[in-house]
Scaffold this motif. Structure first.
Motif, mmCIF file in Angstrom:
data_model
loop_
_atom_site.group_PDB
_atom_site.id
_atom_site.type_symbol
_atom_site.label_atom_id
_atom_site.label_comp_id
_atom_site.label_asym_id
_atom_site.label_seq_id
_atom_site.Cartn_x
_atom_site.Cartn_y
_atom_site.Cartn_z
ATOM 1 N N LYS A 67 0.715 -0.989 -0.124
ATOM 2 C CA LYS A 67 0.070 -0.562 0.070
ATOM 3 C C LYS A 67 0.854 1.195 0.282
ATOM 4 C CE LYS A 67 -3.868 -1.152 2.225
ATOM 5 N NZ LYS A 67 -4.705 -2.452 3.483
ATOM 6 N N LYS A 68 2.116 1.287 0.685
ATOM 7 C CA LYS A 68 2.736 2.217 1.152
ATOM 8 C C LYS A 68 3.480 2.430 0.023
ATOM 9 C CE LYS A 68 5.401 3.782 4.697
ATOM 10 N NZ LYS A 68 6.135 3.515 5.947
ATOM 11 N N HIS A 69 3.813 1.990 -1.177
ATOM 12 C CA HIS A 69 4.968 1.655 -2.166
ATOM 13 C C HIS A 69 4.555 1.132 -3.176
ATOM 14 C CE1 HIS A 69 8.314 3.112 1.342
ATOM 15 N NE2 HIS A 69 7.739 2.220 1.623
ATOM 16 N N PRO A 70 5.161 1.409 -4.855
ATOM 17 C CA PRO A 70 5.473 0.506 -5.677
ATOM 18 C C PRO A 70 5.484 -0.161 -5.957
ATOM 19 C CG PRO A 70 6.493 2.424 -6.265
ATOM 20 C CD PRO A 70 6.060 2.124 -4.806
ATOM 21 N N ILE A 71 5.010 -1.363 -4.794
ATOM 22 C CA ILE A 71 5.446 -2.598 -5.200
ATOM 23 C C ILE A 71 5.243 -3.604 -6.112
ATOM 24 C CG2 ILE A 71 5.997 -4.980 -4.151
ATOM 25 C CD1 ILE A 71 7.660 -2.667 -2.506
ATOM 26 N N LYS A 72 5.774 -4.197 -6.664
ATOM 27 C CA LYS A 72 5.242 -5.247 -7.570
ATOM 28 C C LYS A 72 5.741 -6.868 -7.935
ATOM 29 C CE LYS A 72 4.092 -1.789 -11.557
ATOM 30 N NZ LYS A 72 3.440 -0.430 -10.674
ATOM 31 N N PHE A 73 6.579 -6.632 -7.321
ATOM 32 C CA PHE A 73 6.787 -7.968 -7.227
ATOM 33 C C PHE A 73 6.597 -8.915 -5.319
ATOM 34 C CE2 PHE A 73 8.423 -6.329 -10.856
ATOM 35 C CZ PHE A 73 8.014 -7.147 -11.910
ATOM 36 N N VAL A 74 6.713 -10.095 -5.441
ATOM 37 C CA VAL A 74 6.552 -10.280 -3.695
ATOM 38 C C VAL A 74 7.607 -11.988 -4.124
ATOM 39 C CG1 VAL A 74 6.176 -11.526 -1.868
ATOM 40 C CG2 VAL A 74 5.442 -9.402 -3.327
ATOM 41 N N ILE A 75 8.989 -11.723 -4.246
ATOM 42 C CA ILE A 75 9.482 -12.604 -4.392
ATOM 43 C C ILE A 75 10.258 -13.516 -3.029
ATOM 44 C CG2 ILE A 75 10.246 -12.050 -6.691
ATOM 45 C CD1 ILE A 75 12.864 -11.664 -6.178
ATOM 46 N N GLY A 76 10.975 -15.073 -3.046
ATOM 47 C CA GLY A 76 11.503 -15.917 -2.253
ATOM 48 C C GLY A 76 13.566 -15.060 -2.549
ATOM 49 N N HIS A 77 14.605 -15.454 -1.353
ATOM 50 C CA HIS A 77 15.736 -15.048 -1.636
ATOM 51 C C HIS A 77 15.790 -16.614 -2.988
ATOM 52 C CE1 HIS A 77 19.503 -14.000 -0.584
ATOM 53 N NE2 HIS A 77 19.424 -13.532 -1.994
ATOM 54 N N TYR A 78 15.788 -17.136 -3.010
ATOM 55 C CA TYR A 78 15.820 -18.643 -3.906
ATOM 56 C C TYR A 78 15.030 -17.937 -5.580
ATOM 57 C CZ TYR A 78 10.914 -19.737 -4.077
ATOM 58 O OH TYR A 78 9.598 -20.037 -3.245
ATOM 59 N N GLU A 79 14.637 -17.019 -5.468
ATOM 60 C CA GLU A 79 13.930 -17.254 -7.010
ATOM 61 C C GLU A 79 14.818 -15.504 -7.661
ATOM 62 O OE1 GLU A 79 9.027 -18.057 -6.164
ATOM 63 O OE2 GLU A 79 9.791 -16.208 -5.602
ATOM 64 N N TYR A 80 15.866 -15.263 -6.865
ATOM 65 C CA TYR A 80 16.359 -14.101 -7.633
ATOM 66 C C TYR A 80 16.898 -14.014 -9.117
ATOM 67 C CZ TYR A 80 21.025 -14.791 -6.693
ATOM 68 O OH TYR A 80 22.444 -14.823 -6.595
ATOM 69 N N GLN A 81 17.059 -15.096 -9.504
ATOM 70 C CA GLN A 81 17.608 -15.720 -10.258
ATOM 71 C C GLN A 81 16.806 -15.220 -11.640
ATOM 72 O OE1 GLN A 81 21.650 -17.138 -11.056
ATOM 73 N NE2 GLN A 81 21.841 -17.579 -9.218
ATOM 74 N N ASP A 82 15.672 -15.431 -11.189
ATOM 75 C CA ASP A 82 14.526 -15.494 -12.804
ATOM 76 C C ASP A 82 14.337 -13.863 -12.654
ATOM 77 O OD1 ASP A 82 14.024 -18.113 -11.417
ATOM 78 O OD2 ASP A 82 11.928 -17.570 -10.716
ATOM 79 N N PHE A 83 15.202 -13.291 -11.904
ATOM 80 C CA PHE A 83 15.343 -11.877 -12.420
ATOM 81 C C PHE A 83 16.466 -11.158 -13.626
ATOM 82 C CE2 PHE A 83 11.809 -11.854 -9.800
ATOM 83 C CZ PHE A 83 10.312 -10.779 -10.270
ATOM 84 N N VAL A 84 17.106 -11.750 -13.746
ATOM 85 C CA VAL A 84 18.760 -11.383 -14.922
ATOM 86 C C VAL A 84 18.001 -11.529 -16.190
ATOM 87 C CG1 VAL A 84 20.401 -13.441 -16.021
ATOM 88 C CG2 VAL A 84 20.065 -13.883 -13.681
ATOM 89 N N GLY A 85 17.970 -10.941 -16.307
ATOM 90 C CA GLY A 85 18.099 -10.107 -17.902
ATOM 91 C C GLY A 85 16.077 -9.016 -17.766
#
Ligand code: ZN
Length: 205
Positions: A156-174
């Protein structure tokens, strides 16, 4: 008086998280190291180490207590034991929030200041660390409840688009949000567990 008003306010709206501010040290050295990290890893040159949060990354500490975790994050520089990430800069790791096993939420630093908690995405990611996992390999139901309330509040406070677990971070490469310049700077992560993230995703707004 303020405490009374705050308590009354929370009673009125149980969907608001009860947050205890317990700031880690953010001295001149940490500010300098954070600015250097932003520039060397992301090509971002700023006067202040601020971020526009667009993501929440959920973690577990792999440290058994809240106090020990606080003491790990509090110094400005990485200890010698973190040889896995030391070559990528001396800035110590930290997170914005720390949730204890009983669900108590501590805010360790402002939500819009950069913390080092996830490769590639620190320039846009709020970090929530959870003390654990316990001996059963899991985080607690109280932590799940607090994470859901906290994430809903942050969305509600920030323009958050994604909520991920740390194990998923490499899905964001690219992905456009992925700014890491060093293609060799990667660590394998399993936290905070698939089950915990599935439960969070079922319950957040
Ligand atoms: Zn993590």
């Amino acid at each position: 008086m303020f405490l009374l008003i705050t308590k009354y306010f929370y009673c009125l709206d149980p969907s608001l998280p009860k947050i205890i501010d317990r700031p880690i040290s953010f001295d001149e050295q940490r500010i300098k190291l954070t600015l250097e990290y932003l520039e060397s890893h992301y090509g971002i040159v700023q006067e202040n180490p601020t971020i526009l949060p667009r993501m929440v990354v959920v973690h577990w500490t792999a440290i058994p207590t809240m106090e020990a975790t606080f003491n790990t994050f509090n110094p400005s520089t990485l200890p010698n034991t973190r040889s896995d990430i030391q070559s990528a800069g001396a800035l110590n790791v930290s997170s914005h929030f720390l949730v204890d096993t009983d669900g108590t939420i501590y805010r360790l630093m402002p939500e819009t200041t950069m913390a080092r908690h996830v490769i590639g995405l620190n320039h846009c990611a709020i970090g929530i660390e959870n003390v654990g996992p316990g001996v059963d390999g899991k985080l607690t139901p109280a932590q799940l409840e607090s994470n859901v309330i906290l994430i809903n509040y942050l969305k509600k406070k920030h323009p958050i688009k994604f909520v991920i677990g740390h194990y998923e971070y490499q899905d964001f490469v690219g992905h456009p949000l992925w700014l890491e310049k060093d293609a060799g700077y990667r660590t394998e992560k399993v936290d905070p567990g698939i089950e915990f993230m599935e439960a969070i995703r079922k319950q957040i707004n």
